[in-house]
Write an enzyme that holds these catalytic residues in place. Structure first.
Site, PDB file in Angstrom:
ATOM      1  CG  ASP A 194       4.398 -12.642  -1.844  1.00 11.95           C
ATOM      2  OD1 ASP A 194       5.162 -11.588  -2.807  1.00 11.95           O
ATOM      3  OD2 ASP A 194       3.504 -12.108  -0.734  1.00 11.95           O
TER       4      ASP A 194
ATOM      5  CD  GLU B  80       4.058  -5.765  -0.856  1.00 14.74           C
ATOM      6  OE1 GLU B  80       2.306  -5.861  -1.265  1.00 14.74           O
ATOM      7  OE2 GLU B  80       4.260  -6.452  -0.159  1.00 14.74           O
ATOM      8  CD  GLU B  81       4.614  -9.745   2.014  1.00 16.69           C
ATOM      9  OE1 GLU B  81       2.886  -9.486   2.063  1.00 16.69           O
ATOM     10  OE2 GLU B  81       4.630 -10.271   0.751  1.00 16.69           O
TER      11      GLU B  81
ATOM     12  CG  HIS C 204      -6.087 -19.132  38.437  1.00 13.30           C
ATOM     13  ND1 HIS C 204      -7.976 -19.647  38.580  1.00 13.30           N
ATOM     14  CD2 HIS C 204      -5.379 -19.814  39.177  1.00 13.30           C
ATOM     15  CE1 HIS C 204      -7.564 -20.693  38.051  1.00 13.30           C
ATOM     16  NE2 HIS C 204      -6.310 -21.449  39.062  1.00 13.30           N
TER      17      HIS C 204
ATOM     18  CB  SER D 164      -2.852  -4.914  -1.935  1.00 13.38           C
ATOM     19  OG  SER D 164      -4.628  -5.316  -1.628  1.00 13.38           O
TER      20      SER D 164
ATOM     21  CG  ASP E 104       9.117  -6.928   2.874  1.00 14.51           C
ATOM     22  OD1 ASP E 104       9.262  -6.615   1.876  1.00 14.51           O
ATOM     23  OD2 ASP E 104       7.801  -6.421   3.275  1.00 14.51           O
TER      24      ASP E 104
ATOM     25  CG  HIS F 224       7.701  -7.081  -1.606  1.00  9.09           C
ATOM     26  ND1 HIS F 224       8.086  -8.338  -0.982  1.00  9.09           N
ATOM     27  CD2 HIS F 224       7.025  -7.469  -2.419  1.00  9.09           C
ATOM     28  CE1 HIS F 224       6.677  -8.986  -1.415  1.00  9.09           C
ATOM     29  NE2 HIS F 224       6.268  -8.858  -2.093  1.00  9.09           N
TER      30      HIS F 224
ATOM     31  CG  ASP G 219       4.670  -8.724  -5.171  1.00 10.77           C
ATOM     32  OD1 ASP G 219       4.771  -9.803  -4.713  1.00 10.77           O
ATOM     33  OD2 ASP G 219       4.172  -7.371  -4.435  1.00 10.77           O
TER      34      ASP G 219
HETATM   35  N1  LIG Z   1       2.132 -10.501  -3.246  1.00 16.08           N
HETATM   36  C1  LIG Z   1       1.657  -9.121  -2.926  1.00 16.08           C
HETATM   37  C2  LIG Z   1       1.436  -9.353  -1.422  1.00 16.08           C
HETATM   38  O1  LIG Z   1       1.047  -9.781  -0.971  1.00 16.08           O
HETATM   39  N2  LIG Z   1       0.428  -7.740  -0.790  1.00 16.08           N
HETATM   40  C3  LIG Z   1       0.521  -7.849  -0.164  1.00 16.08           C
HETATM   41  C4  LIG Z   1       0.578  -6.150   0.133  1.00 16.08           C
HETATM   42  C5  LIG Z   1      -0.266  -6.244   2.105  1.00 16.08           C
HETATM   43  C6  LIG Z   1      -1.641  -5.236   2.721  1.00 16.08           C
HETATM   44  N3  LIG Z   1      -0.647  -4.937   3.411  1.00 16.08           N
HETATM   45  C7  LIG Z   1      -0.510  -6.028   4.221  1.00 16.08           C
HETATM   46  N4  LIG Z   1      -0.006  -6.611   2.900  1.00 16.08           N
HETATM   47  C8  LIG Z   1      -1.392  -8.516   0.306  1.00 16.08           C
HETATM   48  O2  LIG Z   1      -1.719  -8.436   1.826  1.00 16.08           O
HETATM   49  O3  LIG Z   1      -1.637  -8.694  -1.148  1.00 16.08           O
HETATM   50 ZN   LIG Z   2       4.548  -9.597  -2.993  1.00 17.18          ZN
HETATM   51 ZN   LIG Z   3       2.874 -11.134   0.030  1.00 16.49          ZN
END
Ligand SMILES: NCC(=O)N[C@@H](Cc1c[nH]cn1)C(=O)O
Ligand SMILES: [Zn+2]
Ligand SMILES: [Zn+2]
Length: 478
Positions: free
Chosen positions: A132, A166-167, A230, A419, A100, A98, A197
């Site tokens: 990452d 992915e993130e 406030h 994950s 991102d 990935h 990854d």
């Molecule tokens: N390198 C893998 C990674 O960082 N995955 C993320 C994927 C994720 C799941 N929910 C949000 N992001 C991780 O946090 O494990």
């Molecule tokens: Zn990753």
């Molecule tokens: Zn990640």
């Protein structure tokens, strides 16, 4: 075996400066998928990658994924599918990564600018996305380039699938993979799948990974007043959303990591004796943990229990509160609307939908007990499944040989606490074995401040990816 590898390794060393420069350019693009205002940078990163792939002679297609679910105004970044080689006599390896990254601000506590690759005297290369997952993604491109420069035949056909969400839970990718892995699709025809990854367990011994936890990510929003107030004027006379929210968040998990939501642990598969026997042989120590933590504040006292907590049991983490005062100083505001964010890392046999229902019920029950006049809403933000596969496959054997050739040591076989939601999709859609082959080490601080990739892990990692492809080409199929 794989006699061309010595020449390849030499070339990787010769080209190291160029490969680090490529990483520097990639890190400079703040491709943060979670922040809508950064979406143009995510797209810019896809274009950078497309150029790099084309420069080494790969064919590339950028596939649009349509609007982001829940954000019709926001286009998802494209999935890049690239191909290098199309020789019927060679095996085809599908790799995924990935482009991102997680959010990062210098003010979070970074010692250097997060989007400027900064190399220190220990050859640690700091920068968001370095480990990452920009380093590993570029690793595949660098491996191809080093073969060309050393005039060594590339041993396989390489199919590359790089995504930009992915993130944020790999939104939009699952349907794409299922469609394109079918006959006639652009991802059809792989013999095996490899994903780089994740991370080594420590800093010295490489590993091959055959399991991941899943991740269900939730938001709980509590609102009351029509606007921020406030606290001198309204403190004591208005019901405060933050007061309710901290109670709800405080009910989820205890100090010892035990999830307090009834029913979650009942879904966890019991640990077998055979499984227990795996842990003592794994090269990991509490000192490895303390080194990555930067402290000795572990929950468990021993290594086996620590590894089980990371791989084998679910965990619940509270990540932050949107809408709350979080700056320096002593602002006396009462926030009108706050959203607490938390996630549960899931393991076999937790069912995602069932988990959501249990979580929603618990949050609503706790809030109801508070007797507050405020309003509560709880949502699933995204969910990705857990995955466990068999490492008894020639794909893992090829990777094991590559580790031995590059590092002179046999790898550990590990599971991972993080994950990669799309892993199981690749397995199901292609019907092929999926291997996780990490490049970075346990001290890389992915997702955290001062994320880095050691120069050694990057350069030897490029050797590893290339060597793996050579051994794949040589392995006998099961
Ligand atoms: N390198 C893998 C990674 O960082 N995955 C993320 C994927 C994720 C799941 N929910 C949000 N992001 C991780 O946090 O494990
Ligand atoms: Zn990753
Ligand atoms: Zn990640």
């Amino acid at each position: 075996m794989a006699p061309q590898l010595d020449g390849y390794f030499k070339q990787v060393d010769t080209s190291a400066g160029k490969f680090i420069e490529r990483l520097r350019q990639a890190v400079a693009i703040p491709s943060i998928s979670a922040e809508p205002q950064r979406r143009p940078d995510v797209v810019r990163m896809s274009k950078f990658l497309e150029e790099q792939l084309k420069s080494i002679g790969a064919t590339v297609q950028a596939h649009p994924l349509g609007p982001q679910p829940g954000h019709p105004e926001l286009e998802l970044p494209p999935v890049l599918v690239a191909r290098y080689g199309n020789d019927k006599n060679k095996r085809t390896v599908l790799v995924y990564g990935h482009y991102d990254v997680q959010p990062a601000e210098k003010s979070d506590g970074w010692n250097s600018e997060p989007f400027e690759l900064t190399i220190d005297e220990k050859d640690r290369m700091f920068g968001r996305g370095s480990t990452d997952d920009k380093g590993p993604v570029l690793g595949w491109i660098n491996a191809i380039q080093a073969h060309q420069e050393a005039n060594i035949d590339f041993p396989v056909n390489l199919m590359m699938c790089f995504e930009g969400m992915e993130e944020y839970g790999s939104e939009g990718l699952e349907d794409f993979i299922h469609k394109e892995a079918k006959q006639g699709g652009v991802l059809h025809g792989a013999d095996v799948v490899c994903i780089s990854d994740n991370y080594w367990l420590g800093t010295e011994k490489p590993c091959l990974t055959y399991g991941l936890r899943g991740c269900n990510y939730y938001g709980v929003t509590i609102s009351g007043p029509g606007q921020d107030l406030h606290s001198g004027v309204f403190g004591g006379s208005a019901q405060e959303p933050m007061t309710d929210l901290v109670r709800v968040l405080g009910s989820l998990v205890d100090t010892h990591g035990q999830i307090q939501i009834p029913g979650v642990m009942d879904m966890v598969a019991p640990v077998t004796d055979e499984e227990k026997d795996l842990y003592p042989g794994i090269a990991y120590s509490m000192d490895n943990l303390f080194e990555s933590l930067g402290s000795k504040t572990s929950i468990h006292e021993d290594k086996d229990r620590t590894l089980m907590a990371r791989w084998r049991f679910p965990s619940l983490s509270v990540h932050g509160i949107e809408g709350a005062f979080a700056g320096a100083g002593a602002k006396t505001v009462i926030p009108a609307k706050v959203t607490g964010k938390f996630s549960i890392r899931t393991v076999p046999n937790i069912e995602s939908d069932k988990l959501d229902q249990i979580v929603f019920k618990h949050v609503k029950d706790i809030f109801a007990k508070l007797g507050s006049k405020n309003t509560l809403d709880v949502q699933l933000i995204h969910a990705g499944p857990w995955w466990v596969a068999s490492p008894k496959h020639w794909n893992f054997e090829a990777a094991g040989k590559a580790v031995e050739r590059v590092f002179g040591i046999k790898p550990d076989f590990t599971r991972e606490g993080g994950s990669i939601p799309i892993t199981i999709t690749f397995e199901q859609a292609t019907g092929k074995n999926v291997l996780l082959l990490p490049m970075g080490s346990s001290t890389d601080a992915a997702h955290s401040i001062n994320e880095k990739l050691d120069r050694r892990n990057y350069i030897e990692g490029i050797k590893l990816l290339g060597a793996y492809l050579h051994y794949v080409a040589e392995e006998k199929m099961d």
